[in-house]
Design a protein around this motif. Structure first.
Motif, PDB file in Angstrom:
ATOM      1  N   ILE A 116      -8.305   0.334 -13.155  1.00  0.00           N
ATOM      2  CA  ILE A 116      -7.117  -0.241 -12.420  1.00  0.00           C
ATOM      3  C   ILE A 116      -6.142   0.898 -12.163  1.00  0.00           C
ATOM      4  CG2 ILE A 116      -7.030  -2.892 -12.607  1.00  0.00           C
ATOM      5  CD1 ILE A 116      -5.809  -2.463 -15.546  1.00  0.00           C
ATOM      6  N   LYS A 117      -6.362   1.424 -11.060  1.00  0.00           N
ATOM      7  CA  LYS A 117      -5.638   2.776 -10.775  1.00  0.00           C
ATOM      8  C   LYS A 117      -3.994   2.166 -10.782  1.00  0.00           C
ATOM      9  CE  LYS A 117      -5.545   6.693  -7.716  1.00  0.00           C
ATOM     10  NZ  LYS A 117      -6.133   7.270  -6.486  1.00  0.00           N
ATOM     11  N   TYR A 118      -3.576   1.326  -9.929  1.00  0.00           N
ATOM     12  CA  TYR A 118      -2.201   0.717  -9.632  1.00  0.00           C
ATOM     13  C   TYR A 118      -1.819  -0.275 -10.309  1.00  0.00           C
ATOM     14  CZ  TYR A 118      -3.634   3.801  -5.538  1.00  0.00           C
ATOM     15  OH  TYR A 118      -3.997   4.781  -4.922  1.00  0.00           O
ATOM     16  N   MET A 119      -2.304  -1.105 -10.975  1.00  0.00           N
ATOM     17  CA  MET A 119      -2.117  -2.480 -11.421  1.00  0.00           C
ATOM     18  C   MET A 119      -1.132  -2.481 -12.438  1.00  0.00           C
ATOM     19  SD  MET A 119      -4.300  -5.705 -12.833  1.00  0.00           S
ATOM     20  CE  MET A 119      -4.038  -5.498 -14.773  1.00  0.00           C
ATOM     21  N   LYS A 154       1.231  -0.107 -13.027  1.00  0.00           N
ATOM     22  CA  LYS A 154       2.600   0.280 -12.503  1.00  0.00           C
ATOM     23  C   LYS A 154       3.060  -0.708 -11.618  1.00  0.00           C
ATOM     24  CE  LYS A 154       2.182   5.209 -12.695  1.00  0.00           C
ATOM     25  NZ  LYS A 154       2.241   6.616 -11.731  1.00  0.00           N
ATOM     26  N   ALA A 155       2.284  -1.407 -10.982  1.00  0.00           N
ATOM     27  CA  ALA A 155       2.993  -2.236 -10.323  1.00  0.00           C
ATOM     28  C   ALA A 155       3.381  -3.573 -11.052  1.00  0.00           C
ATOM     29  CB  ALA A 155       1.614  -3.134  -9.156  1.00  0.00           C
ATOM     30  N   ILE A 156       2.832  -4.120 -11.944  1.00  0.00           N
ATOM     31  CA  ILE A 156       3.166  -5.239 -12.696  1.00  0.00           C
ATOM     32  C   ILE A 156       4.538  -4.775 -13.569  1.00  0.00           C
ATOM     33  CG2 ILE A 156       2.646  -6.270 -15.202  1.00  0.00           C
ATOM     34  CD1 ILE A 156      -0.288  -6.437 -14.248  1.00  0.00           C
ATOM     35  N   THR A 174       0.925  -1.195   0.206  1.00  0.00           N
ATOM     36  CA  THR A 174      -0.162  -0.002  -0.159  1.00  0.00           C
ATOM     37  C   THR A 174       0.709   1.257   0.017  1.00  0.00           C
ATOM     38  OG1 THR A 174      -0.178  -0.123   2.323  1.00  0.00           O
ATOM     39  CG2 THR A 174      -1.773  -1.057   1.158  1.00  0.00           C
ATOM     40  N   ARG A 175       2.073   1.119  -0.417  1.00  0.00           N
ATOM     41  CA  ARG A 175       3.167   2.260  -0.070  1.00  0.00           C
ATOM     42  C   ARG A 175       4.159   2.267  -1.138  1.00  0.00           C
ATOM     43  NH1 ARG A 175       7.190   4.509   3.875  1.00  0.00           N
ATOM     44  NH2 ARG A 175       6.362   6.678   4.068  1.00  0.00           N
ATOM     45  N   GLY A 176       4.813   3.048  -1.886  1.00  0.00           N
ATOM     46  CA  GLY A 176       5.842   3.076  -2.706  1.00  0.00           C
ATOM     47  C   GLY A 176       5.674   2.457  -3.971  1.00  0.00           C
ATOM     48  N   PRO A 177       6.961   2.074  -4.674  1.00  0.00           N
ATOM     49  CA  PRO A 177       6.673   1.256  -5.839  1.00  0.00           C
ATOM     50  C   PRO A 177       6.309  -0.114  -5.566  1.00  0.00           C
ATOM     51  CG  PRO A 177       8.892   1.720  -5.129  1.00  0.00           C
ATOM     52  CD  PRO A 177       8.050   2.668  -4.507  1.00  0.00           C
ATOM     53  N   GLY A 178       5.283  -0.636  -6.541  1.00  0.00           N
ATOM     54  CA  GLY A 178       4.712  -1.618  -6.604  1.00  0.00           C
ATOM     55  C   GLY A 178       3.457  -1.684  -5.675  1.00  0.00           C
ATOM     56  N   MET A 179       2.954  -0.601  -5.395  1.00  0.00           N
ATOM     57  CA  MET A 179       1.618  -0.479  -4.670  1.00  0.00           C
ATOM     58  C   MET A 179       0.595  -0.833  -5.602  1.00  0.00           C
ATOM     59  SD  MET A 179       0.274   3.239  -3.637  1.00  0.00           S
ATOM     60  CE  MET A 179      -1.372   3.561  -2.766  1.00  0.00           C
ATOM     61  N   ILE A 180      -0.086  -1.879  -4.851  1.00  0.00           N
ATOM     62  CA  ILE A 180      -1.208  -2.364  -5.274  1.00  0.00           C
ATOM     63  C   ILE A 180      -2.716  -2.171  -4.900  1.00  0.00           C
ATOM     64  CG2 ILE A 180      -2.342  -4.850  -5.280  1.00  0.00           C
ATOM     65  CD1 ILE A 180       0.620  -5.815  -5.236  1.00  0.00           C
ATOM     66  N   ALA A 181      -2.901  -1.415  -3.809  1.00  0.00           N
ATOM     67  CA  ALA A 181      -4.012  -1.026  -3.234  1.00  0.00           C
ATOM     68  C   ALA A 181      -3.843   0.386  -2.345  1.00  0.00           C
ATOM     69  CB  ALA A 181      -4.841  -2.023  -2.524  1.00  0.00           C
ATOM     70  N   ASP A 182      -5.090   1.095  -2.336  1.00  0.00           N
ATOM     71  CA  ASP A 182      -4.979   2.236  -1.627  1.00  0.00           C
ATOM     72  C   ASP A 182      -4.726   1.881   0.035  1.00  0.00           C
ATOM     73  OD1 ASP A 182      -6.215   4.951  -0.533  1.00  0.00           O
ATOM     74  OD2 ASP A 182      -5.760   5.360  -2.501  1.00  0.00           O
ATOM     75  N   ASP A 183      -4.405   2.952   0.639  1.00  0.00           N
ATOM     76  CA  ASP A 183      -4.540   2.558   2.102  1.00  0.00           C
ATOM     77  C   ASP A 183      -5.961   2.582   2.809  1.00  0.00           C
ATOM     78  OD1 ASP A 183      -4.568   5.351   1.903  1.00  0.00           O
ATOM     79  OD2 ASP A 183      -3.433   5.622   3.709  1.00  0.00           O
ATOM     80  N   GLU A 184      -6.919   3.344   1.878  1.00  0.00           N
ATOM     81  CA  GLU A 184      -8.274   3.607   2.363  1.00  0.00           C
ATOM     82  C   GLU A 184      -8.941   2.234   2.138  1.00  0.00           C
ATOM     83  OE1 GLU A 184      -9.796   5.952   3.760  1.00  0.00           O
ATOM     84  OE2 GLU A 184      -8.316   7.909   3.252  1.00  0.00           O
ATOM     85  N   LEU A 185      -9.582   1.474   3.359  1.00  0.00           N
ATOM     86  CA  LEU A 185     -10.289   0.493   3.017  1.00  0.00           C
ATOM     87  C   LEU A 185     -11.512   0.551   2.439  1.00  0.00           C
ATOM     88  CD1 LEU A 185      -9.930  -1.139   6.688  1.00  0.00           C
ATOM     89  CD2 LEU A 185      -9.552  -2.211   4.495  1.00  0.00           C
ATOM     90  N   LYS A 186     -12.133   1.709   2.061  1.00  0.00           N
ATOM     91  CA  LYS A 186     -13.416   2.037   1.468  1.00  0.00           C
ATOM     92  C   LYS A 186     -13.346   1.790  -0.081  1.00  0.00           C
ATOM     93  CE  LYS A 186     -12.615   6.914   0.980  1.00  0.00           C
ATOM     94  NZ  LYS A 186     -13.610   8.278   1.431  1.00  0.00           N
TER      95      LYS A 186
END
Length: 780
Positions: free
Chosen positions: A334-337, A339-341, A308-320
């Motif tokens: 897919i907001k982070y996928m 970049k993470a891949i 949930t932080r930095g490079p490779g981030m997969i999900a937001d830290d907000e549980l909602k």
């Protein structure tokens, strides 16, 4: 004369190879008309007790563009002490040590029984293996304690000369020092702390950890002290403080794990913990590639949630904001996928280039990001474990089995494997599908047509195991009307150069030959040589390889087209008359395999998370044929008072009131009690002495399930359910729905032994009827 089934089995036991076609067409045009490509499943690390290794270097062909290894199919002149390569026909002289060989006493590599043979290279020295633990500290206290206990257990199983290291991460990443100097006053637990938001290059990591500097061991004594000779300053190698032999740091690491606490950063309500998984793995890869490039090493990653932080981030830290689903991926929501891949795939390539393995042990009831991180395992041959908690037997038993040993007390794993494929002139290699990466070795053995990972004749698998199986595909390149192959055979040689767990460097050589004939004249012989089980797995691997990039519906349509073409080519029928359609015995199960593959979790992603899909596909890419078939078409056993347990059809008609069923799907072991048995069980009949036989009936499937649970890796999920219980859905989703609410008068089936299944899926019978119609139709 042995049947084809016996021939296939003998070759698999001896060489660990199974081909889709055991006789090959002699030209390219006929090969394309076979529909199923000429390919094989190859197990490069198959355990064989009757294969003593040879303690000398192999004899290789002197032609620089060939370099094939001496094998039983070479022509040998025992008088002249020379041999002719069966790949390039170059004549070669035997080395002096072969001077005493005769036709009656040939060397082992010329005996047909040793078409697979292993050499130990005496001149090559290998570095001891490195095990680097990367541990998430944001998990629950109970899970963290379970992981710490498992790690402490693993230390006792590692070889004493193996190097170990520890990286922990939460909001920050800690690289722990394990070296203790002789000065005990200075032995305080130290760690280098990295910010979890900054992506560091390999050079920056080396400079920050001081990997370019040597560690002084002792202070030099001043030379002008009377009676004291000058003592030269001694240094330890770079990185020694982070990676220590188990024998030196066992106590230090045990104390460090005991004192390890959960990540101290508070987690506000409605938030996810801040995890810097991407940076932690980047540091681990950078540390190993700086200190031990091209050496045996494992990065063992334990994560209890998504990055949930930095490079490779997969999900937001907000549980909602929920983590992405298959629906989100289809809608490109897919907001982070992406970049993470990109981040994890780059790390996977760096690890694979240096022969380093990355394992992922993931434990959480929610997704942790395996979908984005799968490349780390798929490119390096690492293990992937998916559990609900680290405190479950599924994780604990699976992790313990990573360190299983063989009869010689060596780990059942190999490191840094390089697999090279050579072919005779009539065929070329199109590609491979498995947990491997290309070595970009383009030469005369490489086909222009690519299937899977192609454009090369060499691949690297950083980690290999007795079950590791690669799918190879070949292209017949001889043109129609061209000269017949010399001797009427085609040859393929697999060379597996790897580091054994005992520290030796070995080369395992497997050479196989198959007859090549004119398909226009002898198509019956080629059709008799078809191996439907191997072909089903090869097609399944191509399908999931395509599914990574293509639309799921396109892959299903491709599978359907291939099946119809195969039935049109090899079925026996009258045109436009489906009732006359018949398949030969060695083709008869193939449509059934395709039916179950179409319904399987590998291609039907509905009701599975992207993480689960990545997990299931990983094991279809790595497992051997029998286990892969179980994944596609599970095994079902029936237990009753009428006799001993028996295998039954994977069909809804097998679900009877007075039966207990045991289903093995590879990933799940399920025990299902029919309606009447469930009622007897609820009444407690098994506790009454006069119903001892009922107690034994209940116990029989449990005993059989335990046998499977104790031997399989990874350990399957155990499900105990009964009629109309929620978990019976695992059984109902797998069986062929021959009896559904659509084809029975639902609610009025008193004369029907089994209950209908509420589904709109077509049954195998309907599937076969449509297949027959399309196969005999001239318009399809």
């Amino acid at each position: 004369m042995a049947t084809y089934q016996e021939f296939i089995q003998q070759n698999e036991e001896r060489d660990g190879v199974r081909f889709s076609w055991n006789i090959w067409p002699s030209n390219k045009l006929e090969a394309t008309r076979l529909v199923v490509p000429v390919g094989c499943l190859y197990n490069p690390f198959r355990e064989r007790q009757d294969l003593p290794p040879l303690h000398y270097d192999p004899v290789v062909c002197s032609r620089s563009t060939c370099r094939a290894i001496l094998n039983p199919y070479c022509q040998v002149d025992y008088r002249a002490k020379s041999w002719a390569c069966n790949f390039c026909f170059q004549r070669n002289n035997f080395p002096p040590q072969y001077a005493g060989m005769t036709e009656q006493q040939p060397p082992a590599e010329l005996i047909y029984h040793y078409s697979t043979i292993e050499y130990i290279l005496p001149k090559v020295q290998c570095h001891p293996p490195v095990f680097l633990f990367v541990l998430d500290t944001c998990m629950d206290e109970e899970d963290l304690q379970a992981v710490k206990e498992s790690l402490q257990m693993s230390l006792s199983l590692l070889p004493h000369n193996a190097l170990v290291g520890l990286i922990t991460y939460g909001r920050m990443v800690h690289v722990h020092e394990l070296y203790q100097s002789e000065d005990s006053t200075n032995n305080i637990a130290k760690s280098y702390v990295f910010n979890g938001t900054k992506d560091l290059t390999a050079k920056q990591i080396q400079e920050m950890l001081g990997l370019n500097r040597q560690i002084p061991v002792n202070k030099p004594v001043h030379p002008n002290q009377p009676g004291q000779p000058a003592q030269q300053q001694q240094f330890l190698p770079p990185g020694y403080k982070f990676l220590q032999p188990v024998s030196s740091c066992d106590m230090v690491l045990t104390d460090l794990l005991n004192e390890l606490q959960r990540d101290s950063w508070p987690v506000p309500q409605g938030k996810r913990p801040l995890r810097s998984t991407g940076v932690a793995l980047s540091i681990a890869v950078g540390l190993l590639e700086a200190l031990y490039p091209n050496c045996a090493a494992r990065i063992m990653t334990f994560m209890g949630g998504p990055c949930t932080r930095g490079p490779g981030m997969i999900a937001d830290d907000e549980l909602k904001f929920p983590i992405r689903s298959h629906h989100d991926i289809d809608k490109d929501n897919i907001k982070y996928m992406k970049k993470a891949i990109k981040h994890y795939e780059a790390l996977a390539n760096r690890a694979a280039v240096n022969s380093h393995i990355v394992d992922i042990y993931s434990a959480d009831v929610n997704q942790t990001g395996l979908h984005e991180m799968k490349y780390l395992c798929n490119y390096t041959g690492g293990h992937m474990i998916l559990a609900d908690s680290f405190n479950t037997s599924l994780f604990k038993q699976s992790f313990q089995r990573v360190f299983l040993k063989d009869s010689n007390n060596d780990f059942r794993m190999g490191f840094g494997s390089m697999i090279d494929v050579k072919t005779s002139r009539e065929l070329k290699v199109s590609g491979a599908i498995g947990t491997c990466v290309s070595l970009n070795n383009k030469n005369q053995f490489v086909s222009e047509t690519e299937t899977g990972i192609g454009g090369t004749s060499s691949w690297r698998i950083s980690g290999i195991y007795p079950n590791t199986t690669l799918a190879f595909f070949f292209d017949i390149v001889s043109q129609q009307g061209g000269p017949a192959p010399q001797g009427g055979r085609g040859y393929i040689q697999f060379t597996n150069n790897y580091q054994h767990a005992n520290g030796t460097r070995r080369i395992r050589v497997t050479t196989v030959a198959r007859n090549m004939i004119d398909a226009n004249v002898n198509m019956n012989q080629i059709s008799y040589s078809f191996d439907q089980e191997c072909s089903a797995i090869l097609m399944a691997r191509i399908a999931i390889f395509r599914a990574e990039t293509d639309n799921g519906h396109d892959v299903l349509r491709w599978l359907d087209r291939m099946l119809i073409k195969l039935c049109q080519k090899f079925g026996i029928y009258e045109k436009e008359n489906p009732n006359t359609f018949v398949l030969a015995e060695n083709f008869s199960l193939y449509p059934q395999f395709m039916f179950h593959l179409r319904r399987s979790q590998f291609l039907q992603v509905f009701n599975n998370s992207p993480d689960e899909t990545a997990y299931y596909r990983h094991y279809l890419l790595i497992e051997e044929l029998t286990q892969s078939l179980i994944m596609i078409q599970p095994i079902l056993y029936s237990y009753s008072f009428n006799g001993p347990p028996e295998p039954v059809l994977l069909d809804s008609s097998s679900i009877l009131d007075d039966r207990i069923l045991l289903m093995d799907t590879f990933f799940h072991i399920l025990i299902y009690r029919g309606k009447s048995v469930a009622e007897w069980f609820a009444m407690g009949y098994q506790n009454l002495p006069e119903h001892e036989n009922f107690r034994q009936l209940l116990q029989a499937p449990i005993d059989d399930a335990q046998e499977i649970l104790q031997s399989r890796f990874p350990m399957p999920r155990y499900i105990d359910t009964e009629h109309e219980h929620s978990q019976s859905r695992f059984l109902l989703s797998k069986v062929n729905p021959s009896q559904t609410h659509n084809n029975l008068a639902y609610g009025y089936q008193q004369n029907v032994a089994s209950s209908p299944i509420l589904t709109d899926d077509v049954s195998l019978q309907v599937f076969m009827d449509h297949l027959k119609k399309l196969s005999v139709s001239q318009s399809s």
